[in-house]
Design a protein around this motif. Structure first.
Motif, PDB file in Angstrom:
ATOM      1  N   VAL A 168      -2.973   0.877  15.523  1.00 52.47           N
ATOM      2  CA  VAL A 168      -3.681   1.474  16.659  1.00 52.47           C
ATOM      3  C   VAL A 168      -2.812   1.333  17.900  1.00 52.47           C
ATOM      4  N   ASP A 169      -2.511   2.445  18.560  1.00 52.73           N
ATOM      5  CA  ASP A 169      -1.613   2.387  19.722  1.00 52.73           C
ATOM      6  C   ASP A 169      -2.227   1.577  20.868  1.00 52.73           C
ATOM      7  N   LEU A 170      -3.546   1.603  21.035  1.00 50.25           N
ATOM      8  CA  LEU A 170      -4.184   0.806  22.085  1.00 50.25           C
ATOM      9  C   LEU A 170      -3.997  -0.678  21.830  1.00 50.25           C
ATOM     10  N   TRP A 171      -4.095  -1.095  20.577  1.00 52.63           N
ATOM     11  CA  TRP A 171      -3.885  -2.505  20.259  1.00 52.63           C
ATOM     12  C   TRP A 171      -2.449  -2.926  20.545  1.00 52.63           C
ATOM     13  N   ARG A 172      -1.491  -2.056  20.267  1.00 46.52           N
ATOM     14  CA  ARG A 172      -0.100  -2.390  20.573  1.00 46.52           C
ATOM     15  C   ARG A 172       0.104  -2.516  22.078  1.00 46.52           C
ATOM     16  N   LEU A 173      -0.546  -1.640  22.853  1.00 46.16           N
ATOM     17  CA  LEU A 173      -0.446  -1.731  24.312  1.00 46.16           C
ATOM     18  C   LEU A 173      -1.033  -3.042  24.810  1.00 46.16           C
ATOM     19  N   GLN A 174      -2.214  -3.405  24.308  1.00 41.71           N
ATOM     20  CA  GLN A 174      -2.852  -4.640  24.759  1.00 41.71           C
ATOM     21  C   GLN A 174      -2.058  -5.866  24.328  1.00 41.71           C
ATOM     22  N   ALA A 175      -1.490  -5.833  23.130  1.00 39.86           N
ATOM     23  CA  ALA A 175      -0.678  -6.962  22.682  1.00 39.86           C
ATOM     24  C   ALA A 175       0.566  -7.120  23.552  1.00 39.86           C
ATOM     25  N   ALA A 176       1.189  -5.999  23.930  1.00 36.49           N
ATOM     26  CA  ALA A 176       2.363  -6.073  24.806  1.00 36.49           C
ATOM     27  C   ALA A 176       1.988  -6.625  26.173  1.00 36.49           C
ATOM     28  N   ALA A 177       0.827  -6.211  26.713  1.00 35.50           N
ATOM     29  CA  ALA A 177       0.392  -6.722  28.014  1.00 35.50           C
ATOM     30  C   ALA A 177       0.065  -8.204  27.932  1.00 35.50           C
ATOM     31  N   HIS A 178      -0.564  -8.627  26.851  1.00 36.89           N
ATOM     32  CA  HIS A 178      -0.879 -10.050  26.687  1.00 36.89           C
ATOM     33  C   HIS A 178       0.399 -10.875  26.592  1.00 36.89           C
ATOM     34  N   HIS A 179       1.392 -10.347  25.884  1.00 37.72           N
ATOM     35  CA  HIS A 179       2.670 -11.052  25.781  1.00 37.72           C
ATOM     36  C   HIS A 179       3.350 -11.137  27.151  1.00 37.72           C
ATOM     37  N   SER A 180       3.263 -10.085  27.953  1.00 36.73           N
ATOM     38  CA  SER A 180       3.929 -10.079  29.254  1.00 36.73           C
ATOM     39  C   SER A 180       3.301 -11.075  30.216  1.00 36.73           C
ATOM     40  N   THR A 181       1.984 -11.282  30.122  1.00 35.18           N
ATOM     41  CA  THR A 181       1.316 -12.208  31.051  1.00 35.18           C
ATOM     42  C   THR A 181       1.480 -13.660  30.633  1.00 35.18           C
ATOM     43  N   THR A 182       1.892 -13.896  29.402  1.00 34.85           N
ATOM     44  CA  THR A 182       2.052 -15.280  28.937  1.00 34.85           C
ATOM     45  C   THR A 182       3.506 -15.703  28.850  1.00 34.85           C
TER      46      THR A 182
ATOM     47  N   THR B  94       0.848  -1.194   0.000  1.00 32.59           N
ATOM     48  CA  THR B  94       0.000   0.000   0.000  1.00 32.59           C
ATOM     49  C   THR B  94       0.875   1.232   0.000  1.00 32.59           C
ATOM     50  N   SER B  95       0.309   2.291  -0.511  1.00 29.87           N
ATOM     51  CA  SER B  95       1.082   3.525  -0.651  1.00 29.87           C
ATOM     52  C   SER B  95       0.987   4.404   0.584  1.00 29.87           C
ATOM     53  N   THR B  96       0.101   4.069   1.521  1.00 22.18           N
ATOM     54  CA  THR B  96      -0.093   4.914   2.694  1.00 22.18           C
ATOM     55  C   THR B  96      -0.021   4.074   3.957  1.00 22.18           C
ATOM     56  N   THR B  97       0.298   4.743   5.061  1.00 22.67           N
ATOM     57  CA  THR B  97       0.303   4.124   6.384  1.00 22.67           C
ATOM     58  C   THR B  97      -0.720   4.858   7.240  1.00 22.67           C
ATOM     59  N   VAL B  98      -1.680   4.115   7.764  1.00 25.42           N
ATOM     60  CA  VAL B  98      -2.763   4.688   8.559  1.00 25.42           C
ATOM     61  C   VAL B  98      -2.498   4.375  10.026  1.00 25.42           C
ATOM     62  N   GLN B  99      -2.470   5.407  10.850  1.00 24.26           N
ATOM     63  CA  GLN B  99      -2.256   5.255  12.285  1.00 24.26           C
ATOM     64  C   GLN B  99      -3.412   5.928  13.032  1.00 24.26           C
ATOM     65  N   LEU B 100      -3.909   5.241  14.037  1.00 28.92           N
ATOM     66  CA  LEU B 100      -4.947   5.795  14.902  1.00 28.92           C
ATOM     67  C   LEU B 100      -4.389   5.883  16.313  1.00 28.92           C
ATOM     68  N   ARG B 101      -4.311   7.097  16.810  1.00 33.75           N
ATOM     69  CA  ARG B 101      -3.785   7.328  18.154  1.00 33.75           C
ATOM     70  C   ARG B 101      -4.958   7.640  19.078  1.00 33.75           C
ATOM     71  N   VAL B 102      -5.183   6.793  20.082  1.00 33.62           N
ATOM     72  CA  VAL B 102      -6.286   6.998  21.027  1.00 33.62           C
ATOM     73  C   VAL B 102      -5.792   7.156  22.458  1.00 33.62           C
ATOM     74  N   LEU B 103      -4.524   6.888  22.712  1.00 33.67           N
ATOM     75  CA  LEU B 103      -3.945   7.110  24.033  1.00 33.67           C
ATOM     76  C   LEU B 103      -3.415   8.542  24.073  1.00 33.67           C
ATOM     77  N   GLY B 104      -3.962   9.340  24.977  1.00 35.96           N
ATOM     78  CA  GLY B 104      -3.695  10.765  24.945  1.00 35.96           C
ATOM     79  C   GLY B 104      -4.747  11.447  24.091  1.00 35.96           C
ATOM     80  N   ARG B 105      -4.376  12.484  23.377  1.00 33.11           N
ATOM     81  CA  ARG B 105      -5.330  13.171  22.505  1.00 33.11           C
ATOM     82  C   ARG B 105      -5.569  12.337  21.252  1.00 33.11           C
ATOM     83  N   PRO B 106      -6.819  11.964  20.958  1.00 26.14           N
ATOM     84  CA  PRO B 106      -7.081  11.111  19.790  1.00 26.14           C
ATOM     85  C   PRO B 106      -6.727  11.835  18.498  1.00 26.14           C
ATOM     86  N   ALA B 107      -6.200  11.065  17.549  1.00 22.72           N
ATOM     87  CA  ALA B 107      -5.829  11.640  16.257  1.00 22.72           C
ATOM     88  C   ALA B 107      -5.713  10.519  15.246  1.00 22.72           C
ATOM     89  N   LEU B 108      -6.081  10.829  14.003  1.00 26.19           N
ATOM     90  CA  LEU B 108      -5.923   9.911  12.873  1.00 26.19           C
ATOM     91  C   LEU B 108      -4.825  10.468  11.983  1.00 26.19           C
TER      92      LEU B 108
END
Length: 647
Positions: A519-533, A420-434
């Motif tokens: 999505v930054d929230l998904w990265r946070l949750q994935a890191a937490a899931h990895h840490s608990t396993t 793909t020619s573009t990278t889409v990021q959704l930031r929801v931790l802190g001030r939300p922004a696309l």
């Protein structure tokens, strides 16, 4: 432009209806002199394919074609006329009252624009002594309010409900024990529907001017008797309003006294939890109420302007007890007191003078029970002193985000199968922004931003009904579905102007984010899931680094508090678990202090940090930390909640 197009269409239709028959009648008159005779019919049966019969057949086909076109044009015109008539029937015309008011306003505007004012100002309106004692009466009479399912609340009461709801979450934050298994399943339960409807209704309204907010101050000193269809609803509104006043401005007076028979009549479902509502006192008789209101309270209530409320449904007695410093409201139909008639919308009329009285807060039993939920105090105390870091936490990466459709691990950002020619990021931790290609996209509608955050919290997606109920609680779904579609269409148009990729997709009747979105929230949750396993050293540091602020910081959407608190607890678990694994006491203290900066109201974190400071020999800093925490709780209004003393 539309008028010209319609005129042209009408001209073409008339031409189709008029010109073909005129031409056929003019050009074929010689070939069709009249109806065929019997001799002509016999000749046609003997030899049907003659030039005359072929000409007649062609003329007949031409007439049939014209009849078909005429039928189509006529049916289409009739259908459009019928649709226009149906629209006219539903056109909201002004009522006679609205028309009269509009005419008067227009005449006044024209007159004041060209005619100087020569009349003297109106004389001051006479007021009673009771109104002089409580000057907020006039504002209370004219102020607006909030309609909720099951009732109506004045604006100031609605803002007090929102403030009480915020206190609920502060108490939950204070009592949470990071890193420990949750034993109270209600800690992340969303607030009742009526509360969220109130929060949504006043989200964009500034708080009203400071008032006492106490409806009893508006009541006659002798008390009143409530009658009418809305009497019980108004009694519940009085109860809620006065309890909110007691929660906001606690005094030494007894705010609310209700007899058991009145409570059983208006709120039969809260009898078991009534003792957990601050400021509420239940008595059997008015004589017991008199003993709760000593004569010394009279001056106190006069000074603060908040008289106590006594609510009863007892039968009238020849000599009711004297209740100093209180306003007595009775639901007894035979009580010898001034009578106010209340309808289910809160409109009130003095039964004796026929004069309107201030509009009252009215609530049905369901709405009142919902609002009382934000006043009920927790029955468990906050955690006691702690001296060491807690044990390894449970996996909160997915289970603590409410309303998830499944319990699978959160989605990990995927690499697209096609370049793909573009990278889409959704930031929801802190001030939300696309962001698209690291450039922030301006989202015009606040509801569109809310949809993006909601779908980030719910990676499995949401139905149309779920989105509508989250964004516009308290409103029937069918009345705002069109608003949702308009918002989504505008969001897609905004994104399409920058990239052909879709961010919000619709599959199997559910809206969800494209899994390729970062999505930054998904990265946070994935890191937490990895840490608990896994037991990888330093794995919780990845969770700490991924947290860049509260979920949708700065926004007060009614649905946001449970997932926001769940995300906050996730990172607090990471800090406390990482601190427990540290052998360096200074690094352990640094992690605990960082956790306090994330949640400065949590009592367990302050006790852990104070214990670590004491272990390092800095008892003065430990005492100062605990004192600052108590001051912060006191300023927030939760200091008087039952807590254990921190050592």
């Amino acid at each position: 432009m539309n008028g010209t197009r319609r005129l042209a269409g009408a001209t073409v239709a008339l031409a189709i209806l008029a010109i073909p028959p005129w031409l056929l009648a003019t050009l074929t008159r010689a070939h069709l002199p009249g109806w065929p005779t019997s001799t002509q019919l016999r000749d046609w049966l003997t030899d049907p394919l003659t030039p005359a019969t072929l000409t007649t057949g062609l003329i007949t086909v031409a007439w049939l074609l014209w009849l078909g076109m005429a039928y189509t044009v006529t049916v289409t015109a009739a259908r459009r006329l019928r649709a226009g008539a149906r629209w006219m029937r539903h056109l909201p015309l002004p009522t006679p009252w609205q028309a009269a008011v509009t005419s008067i306003a227009g005449a006044a505007a024209l007159t004041t624009a060209h005619t100087p004012t020569t009349q003297p100002p109106n004389p001051p309106t006479p007021v009673t002594a009771d109104e002089l004692d409580h000057p907020s009466n006039a504002a209370q009479t004219e102020q607006g309010g909030v309609v909720v399912p099951g009732g109506w609340l004045p604006d100031d009461t609605a803002h007090h409900i929102a403030a009480a709801a915020a206190l609920v979450w502060l108490r939950r934050r204070r009592a949470h024990q990071p890193g420990q298994p949750d034993t109270d399943a209600t800690q992340l339960t969303p607030l009742p529907a009526t509360v969220t409807a109130v929060q949504a209704a006043i989200a964009d309204q500034p708080p009203p001017a400071a008032t006492t907010g106490a409806i009893p101050a508006l009541l006659p000193p002798a008390g009143i008797r409530l009658v009418g269809d809305g009497a019980d609803h108004a009694a519940r509104g009085l109860l809620i309003t006065q309890l909110l006043t007691a929660l906001r401005d606690p005094t030494d007076t007894i705010p609310v006294i209700v007899t058991s028979n009145a409570l059983a009549r208006i709120l039969p479902t809260i009898a078991d939890a009534a003792h957990t509502i601050p400021g509420l006192h239940i008595v059997e008789t008015l004589e017991q109420a008199r003993r709760l209101l000593p004569a010394s309270n009279t001056s106190a209530t006069a000074d603060c302007g908040i008289p106590s409320l006594v609510l009863t449904a007892e039968p009238a007695t020849p000599a009711p007890p004297n209740l100093p410093g209180a306003r007595v409201v009775t639901l007894d139909a035979e009580a010898p007191q001034p009578t106010w008639r209340v309808d289910r919308h809160g409109h009130t009329v003095d039964h004796q003078t026929r004069q309107p009285r201030p509009r009252m807060c009215v609530l049905d039993s369901t709405a009142a029970a919902d609002l009382l939920a934000v006043l009920t105090q927790p029955t468990t105390a906050a955690p006691g002193p702690a001296t060491s870091a807690p044990a390894r936490p449970l996996d909160r990466a997915q289970a603590k985000i409410p309303r998830q459709a499944s319990r699978i691990p959160p989605p990990t950002p995927r690499q697209p199968t096609e370049p793909t020619s573009t990278t889409v990021q959704l930031r929801v931790l802190g001030r939300p922004a696309l962001l698209i290609d690291s450039k922030e996209i301006t989202i015009r509608r606040s509801a569109a931003l809310q949809i993006l955050v909601f779908l980030a919290v719910h990676p499995d997606g949401a139905t149309t009904t779920q989105l509508v109920h989250a964004l516009w609680p308290g409103l029937p779904a069918h009345t705002v579905t069109g608003r949702l579609y308009t918002t989504l269409s505008d969001l897609r148009s905004t994104i399409r102007a920058t990239t052909p990729d879709q961010v919000v997709v619709h599959t199997e009747d559910r809206y969800h984010l494209d899994p390729r979105t970062d999505v930054d929230l998904w990265r946070l949750q994935a890191a937490a899931h990895h840490s608990t396993t896994t037991d990888a050293p330093g794995s919780w540091q990845a969770v700490i680094d991924a947290y860049t602020g509260d979920l949708a910081a700065g926004h007060t959407w009614p649905w946001i508090d449970p997932p926001r608190e769940a995300t906050r607890r996730l990172v607090l678990d990471a800090h406390t678990t990482a601190a427990a694994a540290q052998t360096d006491p200074h690094e352990r203290l640094r992690l605990l202090q960082a956790a306090i900066r994330i949640d400065p109201y949590n009592q367990q974190l302050h006790q852990l940090a104070a214990g670590q400071l004491n272990a390092l020999g800095d008892s003065a800093a430990a005492a100062d930390l605990l004192h600052t925490h108590r001051q912060r709780l006191r300023l927030a209004g939760v200091a008087e909640q039952p807590t254990s003393t921190a050592g």
